[in-house]
Design a protein around this motif. Structure first.
Motif, short mmCIF file in Angstrom:
data_model
loop_
_atom_site.label_atom_id
_atom_site.label_comp_id
_atom_site.label_asym_id
_atom_site.label_seq_id
_atom_site.Cartn_x
_atom_site.Cartn_y
_atom_site.Cartn_z
N SER A 147 0.85 -1.19 0.00
CA SER A 147 0.00 0.00 0.00
C SER A 147 0.88 1.23 0.00
CB SER A 147 -0.90 0.01 1.24
OG SER A 147 -0.14 0.20 2.42
N ASP A 148 0.29 2.39 -0.30
CA ASP A 148 1.05 3.64 -0.25
C ASP A 148 1.55 3.91 1.16
OD1 ASP A 148 0.82 4.20 -2.93
OD2 ASP A 148 -0.97 5.44 -2.71
N GLY A 149 0.81 3.46 2.17
CA GLY A 149 1.22 3.66 3.56
C GLY A 149 2.40 2.78 3.95
N TYR A 150 2.37 1.53 3.47
CA TYR A 150 3.43 0.57 3.80
C TYR A 150 3.87 -0.15 2.53
CZ TYR A 150 2.16 1.66 8.56
OH TYR A 150 1.92 2.34 9.73
N PRO A 151 4.69 0.52 1.72
CA PRO A 151 5.11 -0.04 0.43
C PRO A 151 6.24 -1.05 0.60
CG PRO A 151 6.04 2.14 0.72
CD PRO A 151 5.21 1.88 1.93
N LEU A 152 5.88 -2.26 0.99
CA LEU A 152 6.84 -3.32 1.27
C LEU A 152 6.53 -4.54 0.42
CD1 LEU A 152 6.66 -2.92 5.13
CD2 LEU A 152 8.66 -2.34 3.74
N GLU A 227 2.25 9.56 1.17
CA GLU A 227 1.42 8.93 2.20
C GLU A 227 2.17 7.87 3.00
OE1 GLU A 227 -1.00 10.41 -1.20
OE2 GLU A 227 0.69 9.02 -1.01
N CYS A 228 3.40 7.57 2.64
CA CYS A 228 4.15 6.49 3.28
C CYS A 228 4.32 6.73 4.78
CB CYS A 228 5.52 6.33 2.62
SG CYS A 228 6.51 5.00 3.32
N LYS A 229 4.09 5.70 5.57
CA LYS A 229 4.18 5.80 7.02
C LYS A 229 5.48 5.23 7.57
CE LYS A 229 0.14 7.62 7.19
NZ LYS A 229 0.00 9.06 7.50
N LEU A 230 6.32 4.69 6.71
CA LEU A 230 7.59 4.13 7.15
C LEU A 230 8.59 5.25 7.43
CD1 LEU A 230 7.90 1.22 4.57
CD2 LEU A 230 7.35 1.00 6.99
N SER A 231 9.44 5.01 8.41
CA SER A 231 10.47 5.98 8.76
C SER A 231 11.78 5.62 8.07
CB SER A 231 10.66 6.00 10.28
OG SER A 231 11.75 6.83 10.64
N PHE A 232 12.45 6.62 7.53
CA PHE A 232 13.72 6.44 6.85
C PHE A 232 14.68 7.47 7.43
CE2 PHE A 232 16.29 7.25 2.80
CZ PHE A 232 17.05 6.09 2.93
N SER A 233 15.65 7.00 8.22
CA SER A 233 16.48 7.95 8.96
C SER A 233 17.85 7.35 9.24
CB SER A 233 15.80 8.34 10.28
OG SER A 233 15.60 7.19 11.09
N PRO A 234 18.83 8.19 9.57
CA PRO A 234 20.17 7.68 9.86
C PRO A 234 20.26 7.14 11.28
CG PRO A 234 20.15 10.07 9.99
CD PRO A 234 18.78 9.66 9.55
N GLU A 253 -4.36 -0.18 11.52
CA GLU A 253 -5.49 -0.69 10.74
C GLU A 253 -5.97 0.32 9.70
OE1 GLU A 253 -8.56 -2.07 13.30
OE2 GLU A 253 -7.28 -3.56 14.31
N VAL A 254 -5.81 1.61 9.99
CA VAL A 254 -6.25 2.64 9.05
C VAL A 254 -5.53 2.48 7.72
CG1 VAL A 254 -6.33 5.12 8.59
CG2 VAL A 254 -6.88 4.25 10.87
N HIS A 255 -4.25 2.10 7.78
CA HIS A 255 -3.45 1.98 6.57
C HIS A 255 -3.14 0.51 6.24
CE1 HIS A 255 -2.64 6.13 8.01
NE2 HIS A 255 -2.74 6.39 6.71
N CYS A 256 -3.98 -0.40 6.75
CA CYS A 256 -3.91 -1.83 6.37
C CYS A 256 -2.58 -2.47 6.75
CB CYS A 256 -4.19 -2.01 4.88
SG CYS A 256 -5.78 -1.37 4.35
N TRP A 257 -2.04 -2.10 7.90
CA TRP A 257 -0.81 -2.72 8.40
C TRP A 257 -1.19 -3.47 9.68
CZ3 TRP A 257 3.48 -4.39 6.70
CH2 TRP A 257 4.60 -4.54 7.50
#
Length: 311
Positions: A147-152, A227-234, A253-257
């Protein structure tokens, strides 16, 4: 079936595995296990810091060998959509694959084998340290769709790439042919075909690694939507600062994860070879108690002795 559905259908082995109620095992150090429990997240690392970067090069080489075949079915299918479409894709793929190792992040797990309830010694030695822990995870979280929220992307590693890659791409070409696409569809098709080949490249390994029975969760931050909810950080791992993708172990659940929270995900925690197994168990149990009911019952001490030359 549209293009997106076709490409999503190529991950059908995920639903099959989860539907059988199979489990994963994630070998790590006691220190990392504490971080996972405390932060309720797993860090996905760049393929640039893999044990062997040749793994990805191996997959890319197999794909390139297929694309050069006279019998390459994908060439015929793309050129039937529009003359020169295959050469256009080939140029795009050559650029995409050169940069791919810096774009993709993975988390690796193995299939849990009931015949080895305490894990495999070779895996403890390869992926633990002087104080080792393994999480045994339920696999129902795999049923979460991209999903756009959790593109895995979750993918099983194949250890016979010489046969698997051409068969996979031939099947994909047949699926594309059935869609009856038009030249205006080639932009979307080119992008999706490139990333699917990229995921395929990290899904094949040399046959000598077959005992690992590995699966990988794959993220490509450069293609994320706003819309991605994943964090990308150092973060700093050991002495090396590096970017990581943080895979949350909390339901959204809102973003189907779903089915990824620790109470739903954890089947048990194995205390592996360690100089201080009871200390490790006590510390991790304290971390887990405010997150999981009956946390103490999840732990199992394998009793595997540690050796000075384990690493």
């Amino acid at each position: 079936m549209d293009i997106v559905k076709l490409f999503n259908s190529t991950f059908s082995d995920v639903a099959e595995f989860a539907g059988l109620g199979r489990k994963f095992i994630y070998y790590t150090s006691a220190s990392t296990a504490q971080d996972i429990i405390r932060g309720e997240q797993i860090w996905m690392r760049s393929t640039q810091v893999m044990n062997d970067l040749n793994e990805i090069n191996h997959g890319i080489c197999l794909i390139n060998q297929y694309l050069c075949l006279e019998s390459c079915k994908l060439r015929d299918v793309l050129n039937n959509i529009d003359d020169g479409a295959f050469d256009c894709f080939l140029q795009y793929w050559n650029l995409f694959s050169r940069n791919f190792s810096s774009e993709v992040y993975i988390a690796c797990m193995s299939e849990y084998d009931d015949k080895f309830p305490e894990g495999k010694l070779s895996m403890w030695r390869a992926y633990g340290d002087e104080n080792s822990v393994a999480f045994v995870f339920n696999s129902n979280f795999l049923l979460n769709e991209w999903s756009d929220g959790y593109p895995l992307y979750s993918t099983k590693v194949n250890y016979d790439g010489g046969k698997y890659v051409p068969n996979f791409l031939d099947d994909l070409a047949n699926g594309i042919s059935d869609l009856e696409l038009h030249p205006q569809d080639l932009g979307v098709l080119k992008n999706m075909l490139a990333w699917r080949c990229g995921v395929l490249a990290v899904s094949v390994k040399h046959s000598s690694f077959s005992e690992e029975s590995e699966w990988r969760v794959v993220a490509i931050p450069s293609e994320w939507a706003p819309e991605c909810k994943l964090s990308f950080s150092p973060e700093k791992i050991g002495l090396l600062p590096q970017p990581v993708v943080k895979l949350p172990l909390r339901d959204d659940e809102v973003h189907c994860w779903n089915n990824v929270s620790l109470p739903k995900l954890l089947h048990k925690i194995l205390i592996g070879p360690s100089a201080f197994p009871s200390v490790v168990k006590q510390a991790l149990s304290l971390e887990l108690r405010n997150k999981v009911h009956n946390a103490d019952d999840l732990f199992s001490d394998t009793g595997i002795p540690i050796r000075q030359n384990q690493r």
